[in-house]
Motif scaffolding. Structure first.
Motif, mmCIF file in Angstrom:
data_model
loop_
_atom_site.group_PDB
_atom_site.id
_atom_site.type_symbol
_atom_site.label_atom_id
_atom_site.label_comp_id
_atom_site.label_asym_id
_atom_site.label_seq_id
_atom_site.Cartn_x
_atom_site.Cartn_y
_atom_site.Cartn_z
ATOM 1 N N ILE A 80 3.326 -0.653 6.372
ATOM 2 C CA ILE A 80 2.949 -1.093 7.717
ATOM 3 C C ILE A 80 1.428 -1.239 7.749
ATOM 4 O O ILE A 80 0.695 -0.266 7.565
ATOM 5 C CB ILE A 80 3.400 -0.082 8.784
ATOM 6 C CG1 ILE A 80 4.913 0.083 8.756
ATOM 7 C CG2 ILE A 80 2.933 -0.526 10.170
ATOM 8 C CD1 ILE A 80 5.423 1.205 9.636
ATOM 9 N N ASN A 84 3.791 -6.568 11.409
ATOM 10 C CA ASN A 84 2.801 -5.984 10.504
ATOM 11 C C ASN A 84 3.404 -5.284 9.289
ATOM 12 O O ASN A 84 2.750 -4.463 8.653
ATOM 13 C CB ASN A 84 1.908 -5.001 11.263
ATOM 14 C CG ASN A 84 2.719 -3.894 11.927
ATOM 15 O OD1 ASN A 84 3.948 -3.925 11.937
ATOM 16 N ND2 ASN A 84 2.029 -2.915 12.489
ATOM 17 N N THR A 85 4.650 -5.586 8.963
ATOM 18 C CA THR A 85 5.269 -4.977 7.785
ATOM 19 C C THR A 85 5.113 -5.883 6.570
ATOM 20 O O THR A 85 5.023 -7.102 6.694
ATOM 21 C CB THR A 85 6.761 -4.695 8.026
ATOM 22 O OG1 THR A 85 7.423 -5.922 8.356
ATOM 23 C CG2 THR A 85 6.946 -3.698 9.153
ATOM 24 N N GLU A 105 -1.829 -1.556 9.653
ATOM 25 C CA GLU A 105 -2.256 -1.208 11.011
ATOM 26 C C GLU A 105 -3.237 -2.218 11.593
ATOM 27 O O GLU A 105 -3.357 -2.330 12.815
ATOM 28 C CB GLU A 105 -2.875 0.193 11.013
ATOM 29 C CG GLU A 105 -1.861 1.289 10.720
ATOM 30 C CD GLU A 105 -2.445 2.672 10.874
ATOM 31 O OE1 GLU A 105 -3.691 2.791 10.986
ATOM 32 O OE2 GLU A 105 -1.668 3.644 10.894
ATOM 33 N N LYS A 137 1.946 3.753 6.139
ATOM 34 C CA LYS A 137 0.984 3.142 7.051
ATOM 35 C C LYS A 137 -0.361 2.921 6.346
ATOM 36 O O LYS A 137 -1.026 3.883 5.930
ATOM 37 C CB LYS A 137 0.786 4.003 8.291
ATOM 38 C CG LYS A 137 1.996 4.009 9.214
ATOM 39 C CD LYS A 137 1.700 4.743 10.510
ATOM 40 C CE LYS A 137 2.883 4.689 11.461
ATOM 41 N NZ LYS A 137 2.593 5.384 12.738
#
Length: 314
Positions: A13, A91-92, A15, A173
């Motif tokens: 992910i 956002n992956t 950010e 993340k």
């Protein structure tokens, strides 16, 4: 992170810029889109003009066309995903996509630094050895230099894919807008010390080595220009090469700040901000600095537009 926290990470992910207000993110995405489209269209225009106008088919514009072709893909490797993240929140990124983005980002960056050395050498020969220019910068040599830059960079950086594929991760993340070294390595449960060391040595050699060679050629060019008679274009030449040095300072300065420092002093927030200079601003400025302001390019563009008008409205 320790191995006890290891989980089966299948995607990351990104950010991006979570501290930005949602409305600011939308505005930023529109600015980014405008800059990206301008970069692609400007660079594509240069490539087209070099291909169709025989007056631009010289070693200098051959190298410039390769540089701008590279810039299209270099900025696309990060800007497209960043725009999607800011505009839609998607956002992956899968592991393989992340590793591929990391590889192509650094391979194309390495190619760019090699091309900048080649271009500075070409200008050095043209300015300081004008009588030998045609004999030295033959088409065969130009092609070999460009092919060597591309092949060497992508071949030498292939070790990254091997190392990255062997890493395991304790989190998903990434506090960045693309899969850069520092945030990616800090998520790993594996021992990344060897990869940090190899990367630091290799990237430092490429960045600092190419910087020294490029500056050496430009210093020689400046000395040659200063010895020209006052009325023979000295001021114009100095203005041109000073603008080159400004863009080079952005490219080299950002890379030195990001990749030649020890891992423990790398700030992720600083990394993210400085990376925008390298991935968005520098590719945006390049076509204007190296080509679109030059009279031969403007003339070739005017002729192409005139030919297009003639065909459309005979």
């Amino acid at each position: 992170m320790g191995p006890e926290n290891e989980t089966a990470v299948t995607e990351f992910i990104l950010e991006g810029f979570p501290e930005l207000d949602p409305r600011l993110q939308v505005f930023f995405s529109l600015v980014l889109l405008l800059m990206y489209l301008t970069t692609v269209m400007g660079n594509a225009t240069i490539i087209f003009l070099v291909c169709v106008d025989h007056y631009l088919q010289t070693p200098m514009y051959f190298f410039i066309s390769n540089l701008v072709f590279l810039e299209i893909w270099f900025t696309s490797s990060t800007s497209i995903k960043l725009f999607v993240m800011l505009s839609s929140g998607q956002n992956t990124l899968s592991l393989s996509s992340c590793f591929a983005q990391n590889y192509f980002y650094f391979a194309m960056g390495c190619t760019e630094f090699m091309l900048l050395v080649v271009m500075s050498f070409d200008r050095y020969v043209a300015i300081c050895q004008p009588l030998l220019y045609a004999a030295i910068m033959k088409p065969q040599l130009c092609v070999r230099l460009v092919v060597a830059a591309w092949i060497l960079s992508f071949a030498l950086l292939s070790y990254r894919l091997l190392f990255l594929s062997k890493l395991s991760f304790c989190g998903s993340k990434i506090p960045h807008f693309f899969c850069d070294n520092s945030p990616l390595f800090k998520l790993s449960c594996s021992d990344t010390s060897l990869l940090w060391k190899i990367d630091s040595v290799f990237i430092s050699c490429v960045v600092l080595g190419s910087l020294c060679l490029t500056l050496a050629f430009y210093i020689c060019i400046v000395f040659c220009v200063l010895h020209l008679p006052a009325g023979s274009g000295r001021k114009k030449a100095l203005t041109t090469y000073s603008s080159h040095l400004i863009t080079l300072s952005i490219a080299y300065g950002s890379c030195i700040a990001l990749y030649t420092r020890p891992a423990e002093v790398v700030s992720l927030s600083t990394n993210r901000s400085v990376a925008l200079l390298n991935t968005v601003l520098y590719p945006f400025l390049n076509p204007f600095i190296y080509s679109l302001r030059k009279k031969p390019v403007i003339l070739a563009l005017s002729k192409s537009i005139a030919r297009a008008r003639t065909k459309l409205y005979p």
